[in-house]
Design an enzyme around this catalytic site. Sequence first.
Site, PDB file in Angstrom:
ATOM      1  N   GLY A   1     -48.350  31.579  30.793  1.00  0.00           N
ATOM      2  CA  GLY A   1     -49.124  31.944  29.242  1.00  0.00           C
ATOM      3  C   GLY A   1     -48.497  31.195  28.053  1.00  0.00           C
ATOM      4  O   GLY A   1     -47.578  30.736  28.377  1.00  0.00           O
TER       5      GLY A   1
ATOM      6  N   LEU B   1     -47.134  31.771  24.977  1.00  0.00           N
ATOM      7  CA  LEU B   1     -45.984  32.198  24.567  1.00  0.00           C
ATOM      8  C   LEU B   1     -44.741  31.952  25.570  1.00  0.00           C
ATOM      9  O   LEU B   1     -43.750  31.603  25.137  1.00  0.00           O
ATOM     10  CB  LEU B   1     -46.126  33.720  24.089  1.00  0.00           C
ATOM     11  CG  LEU B   1     -44.690  34.328  23.626  1.00  0.00           C
ATOM     12  CD1 LEU B   1     -44.084  33.694  22.560  1.00  0.00           C
ATOM     13  CD2 LEU B   1     -44.974  35.791  23.183  1.00  0.00           C
TER      14      LEU B   1
ATOM     15  N   ASP C   1     -48.012  41.124  39.842  1.00  0.00           N
ATOM     16  CA  ASP C   1     -49.188  41.725  38.991  1.00  0.00           C
ATOM     17  C   ASP C   1     -48.508  42.963  38.538  1.00  0.00           C
ATOM     18  O   ASP C   1     -47.986  43.857  39.208  1.00  0.00           O
ATOM     19  CB  ASP C   1     -50.335  42.298  40.055  1.00  0.00           C
ATOM     20  CG  ASP C   1     -51.472  42.871  39.167  1.00  0.00           C
ATOM     21  OD1 ASP C   1     -51.116  43.240  38.129  1.00  0.00           O
ATOM     22  OD2 ASP C   1     -52.663  42.713  39.393  1.00  0.00           O
TER      23      ASP C   1
ATOM     24  N   ALA D   1     -50.749  40.478  29.105  1.00  0.00           N
ATOM     25  CA  ALA D   1     -51.763  41.311  28.339  1.00  0.00           C
ATOM     26  C   ALA D   1     -53.046  41.133  29.006  1.00  0.00           C
ATOM     27  O   ALA D   1     -53.354  39.846  29.635  1.00  0.00           O
ATOM     28  CB  ALA D   1     -51.760  41.102  26.923  1.00  0.00           C
TER      29      ALA D   1
ATOM     30  N   TYR E   1     -59.015  46.846  22.983  1.00  0.00           N
ATOM     31  CA  TYR E   1     -57.844  46.314  23.237  1.00  0.00           C
ATOM     32  C   TYR E   1     -56.627  46.693  22.323  1.00  0.00           C
ATOM     33  O   TYR E   1     -55.400  47.140  22.750  1.00  0.00           O
ATOM     34  CB  TYR E   1     -57.920  44.898  22.823  1.00  0.00           C
ATOM     35  CG  TYR E   1     -56.974  43.736  22.611  1.00  0.00           C
ATOM     36  CD1 TYR E   1     -55.938  43.695  23.815  1.00  0.00           C
ATOM     37  CD2 TYR E   1     -56.436  43.383  21.447  1.00  0.00           C
ATOM     38  CE1 TYR E   1     -55.140  42.843  23.483  1.00  0.00           C
ATOM     39  CE2 TYR E   1     -55.377  42.580  20.984  1.00  0.00           C
ATOM     40  CZ  TYR E   1     -54.670  42.330  22.188  1.00  0.00           C
ATOM     41  OH  TYR E   1     -53.425  41.583  22.170  1.00  0.00           O
TER      42      TYR E   1
ATOM     43  N   LYS F   1     -53.136  48.615  23.552  1.00  0.00           N
ATOM     44  CA  LYS F   1     -51.896  47.972  23.150  1.00  0.00           C
ATOM     45  C   LYS F   1     -50.990  48.844  22.440  1.00  0.00           C
ATOM     46  O   LYS F   1     -49.676  48.740  22.748  1.00  0.00           O
ATOM     47  CB  LYS F   1     -51.859  46.680  22.294  1.00  0.00           C
ATOM     48  CG  LYS F   1     -52.522  45.470  22.967  1.00  0.00           C
ATOM     49  CD  LYS F   1     -51.646  44.854  24.269  1.00  0.00           C
ATOM     50  CE  LYS F   1     -50.485  44.096  23.681  1.00  0.00           C
ATOM     51  NZ  LYS F   1     -49.666  43.217  24.630  1.00  0.00           N
TER      52      LYS F   1
HETATM   53  N1  LIG Z   1     -52.971  35.243  21.657  1.00  0.00           N
HETATM   54  C1  LIG Z   1     -52.989  35.942  20.730  1.00  0.00           C
HETATM   55  O1  LIG Z   1     -53.538  35.294  19.695  1.00  0.00           O
HETATM   56  C2  LIG Z   1     -51.852  36.907  20.560  1.00  0.00           C
HETATM   57  C3  LIG Z   1     -52.166  37.647  19.406  1.00  0.00           C
HETATM   58  C4  LIG Z   1     -51.375  39.075  19.018  1.00  0.00           C
HETATM   59  C5  LIG Z   1     -50.559  39.423  19.966  1.00  0.00           C
HETATM   60  N2  LIG Z   1     -50.700  38.734  21.256  1.00  0.00           N
HETATM   61  C6  LIG Z   1     -49.907  39.203  22.240  1.00  0.00           C
HETATM   62  O2  LIG Z   1     -48.816  38.363  22.718  1.00  0.00           O
HETATM   63  C7  LIG Z   1     -48.421  38.406  24.160  1.00  0.00           C
HETATM   64  C8  LIG Z   1     -48.782  36.698  24.622  1.00  0.00           C
HETATM   65  O3  LIG Z   1     -50.122  36.322  24.383  1.00  0.00           O
HETATM   66  P1  LIG Z   1     -50.229  34.792  25.051  1.00  0.00           P
HETATM   67  O4  LIG Z   1     -51.400  34.339  23.753  1.00  0.00           O
HETATM   68  O5  LIG Z   1     -49.053  34.309  25.404  1.00  0.00           O
HETATM   69  O6  LIG Z   1     -51.219  35.332  26.350  1.00  0.00           O
HETATM   70  P2  LIG Z   1     -51.669  34.286  27.477  1.00  0.00           P
HETATM   71  O7  LIG Z   1     -51.153  33.113  27.215  1.00  0.00           O
HETATM   72  O8  LIG Z   1     -52.741  34.887  28.054  1.00  0.00           O
HETATM   73  O9  LIG Z   1     -50.288  34.755  28.728  1.00  0.00           O
HETATM   74  C9  LIG Z   1     -50.661  36.318  29.047  1.00  0.00           C
HETATM   75  C10 LIG Z   1     -50.139  35.895  30.622  1.00  0.00           C
HETATM   76  O10 LIG Z   1     -49.931  37.277  31.115  1.00  0.00           O
HETATM   77  C11 LIG Z   1     -50.564  37.068  32.437  1.00  0.00           C
HETATM   78  N3  LIG Z   1     -51.160  38.421  33.017  1.00  0.00           N
HETATM   79  C12 LIG Z   1     -52.362  38.995  32.608  1.00  0.00           C
HETATM   80  N4  LIG Z   1     -52.407  40.220  33.354  1.00  0.00           N
HETATM   81  C13 LIG Z   1     -51.365  40.499  34.154  1.00  0.00           C
HETATM   82  C14 LIG Z   1     -51.125  41.112  35.158  1.00  0.00           C
HETATM   83  N5  LIG Z   1     -51.736  42.613  35.440  1.00  0.00           N
HETATM   84  N6  LIG Z   1     -49.818  41.021  35.722  1.00  0.00           N
HETATM   85  C15 LIG Z   1     -49.255  40.016  35.369  1.00  0.00           C
HETATM   86  N7  LIG Z   1     -49.259  38.781  34.414  1.00  0.00           N
HETATM   87  C16 LIG Z   1     -50.686  39.126  33.870  1.00  0.00           C
HETATM   88  C17 LIG Z   1     -51.901  36.308  32.292  1.00  0.00           C
HETATM   89  O11 LIG Z   1     -52.177  35.488  33.584  1.00  0.00           O
HETATM   90  P3  LIG Z   1     -53.765  35.245  33.794  1.00  0.00           P
HETATM   91  O12 LIG Z   1     -54.111  34.385  32.649  1.00  0.00           O
HETATM   92  O13 LIG Z   1     -53.602  34.558  35.238  1.00  0.00           O
HETATM   93  O14 LIG Z   1     -54.465  36.419  33.931  1.00  0.00           O
HETATM   94  C18 LIG Z   1     -51.103  35.114  31.422  1.00  0.00           C
HETATM   95  O15 LIG Z   1     -50.344  34.186  32.254  1.00  0.00           O
HETATM   96  C19 LIG Z   1     -49.699  39.417  24.896  1.00  0.00           C
HETATM   97  O16 LIG Z   1     -48.881  40.535  25.026  1.00  0.00           O
HETATM   98  C20 LIG Z   1     -50.682  39.438  23.752  1.00  0.00           C
HETATM   99  O17 LIG Z   1     -51.158  40.821  23.644  1.00  0.00           O
HETATM  100  C21 LIG Z   1     -51.385  37.443  21.559  1.00  0.00           C
END
Ligand SMILES: NC(=O)c1ccc[n+]([C@@H]2O[C@H](COP(=O)([O-])OP(=O)(O)OC[C@H]3O[C@@H](n4cnc5c(N)ncnc54)[C@H](OP(=O)(O)O)[C@@H]3O)[C@@H](O)[C@H]2O)c1
Length: 286
Positions: free
Chosen positions: A10, A12, A34, A58, A123, A127
């Site tokens: 991901g 972050l 997972d 997430a 969502y 969370k």
């Molecule tokens: N992006 C935003 O704008 C934002 C804003 C506020 C808070 N957040 C929070 O910040 C965190 C990081 O966000 P990010 O943007 O870095 O997200 P991201 O790039 O989508 O990374 C999340 C990773 O989690 C993996 N994942 C999803 N479901 C899973 C599962 N059941 N088991 C194991 N891995 C799983 C995804 O893999 P796949 O893609 O292969 O499913 C992805 O690699 C999250 O907790 C999110 O809620 C994000």
Amino acid sequence: MRAVILGAGGQLAYDLERVMQDWDLVLHRHADLDVCDHARARQVLTQSAPEVVINTTAFHRVDDCEAQVEKAFQVNAVAVRNLAQVCRDLDCTLVHMSTDYVFGGEKRTPYTEGDLPDPLSTYGASKLAGEYFVRHICPKHFVVRTSGLYGVAGSSGKGGNFVETMIRLASEGKSIRVVNDQVLSPTYTVDLAEKVVALLRTEAYGLYHIANAGECSWYQFAAKIFELAGLHPILGPTTSAEYGSVARRPPYSALATDAMHASQFVRLSHWTEALQEYLGARDHGP
Ligand SMILES: NC(=O)c1ccc[n+]([C@@H]2O[C@H](COP(=O)([O-])OP(=O)(O)OC[C@H]3O[C@@H](n4cnc5c(N)ncnc54)[C@H](OP(=O)(O)O)[C@@H]3O)[C@@H](O)[C@H]2O)c1
């Protein structure tokens, strides 16, 4: 210090990995673990014997969560409860990432850690449930709310990030309309990763907001992206009602970073400076 990063791959997690180069890191991508497989998560974490677990996983396609409520709660809350139980049992620190979408958006000044959540979407509710599990179960926790993330790896869950989407649409010569009635604190994942690691050097466990300073609407964010990138697409504002998303989003969810400052941390740079840095770094991304 050994740390396990969940959700590796991901955006972050990518920057955490770069910022934590002097750590002993164990990385788990979705494909190899997972988090909804509770028994395996416990087994894998126990074998790694980490001092720190960082959960960046997430299910955060906000509109899809409305149709897949069960999945949203399984990934964002029930799996997190299991992680909290495992970390408590291993006596290790759990960093858990959360979101500004736990708030309802009634305020017009930045939300502090003391403000009452009031999620509008599945969502946000899922969370928030995850947050409560961590805070209730695992004594050594950092629950970190952040907002509008963008990083060079792009969100795998959302298929890119907002900055890249805007730049792509501009390069396709499309006229672009972006909502002007949702205000947030866009945040660069490098800045966030650095603060998470700074927190980990302390034992000041608790709930933190970490976001770049300042606030803007998505429309203002897009306008600044085009200004800094030297692009000139036809850009116009729209409303959430006109845009017609499935899930409700807070009209205002800028984050105040009071808890970080109480712990003597330096404020994150303004979002426009962070955006400038990102635009410089993206040419050297993965
Ligand atoms: N992006 C935003 O704008 C934002 C804003 C506020 C808070 N957040 C929070 O910040 C965190 C990081 O966000 P990010 O943007 O870095 O997200 P991201 O790039 O989508 O990374 C999340 C990773 O989690 C993996 N994942 C999803 N479901 C899973 C599962 N059941 N088991 C194991 N891995 C799983 C995804 O893999 P796949 O893609 O292969 O499913 C992805 O690699 C999250 O907790 C999110 O809620 C994000």
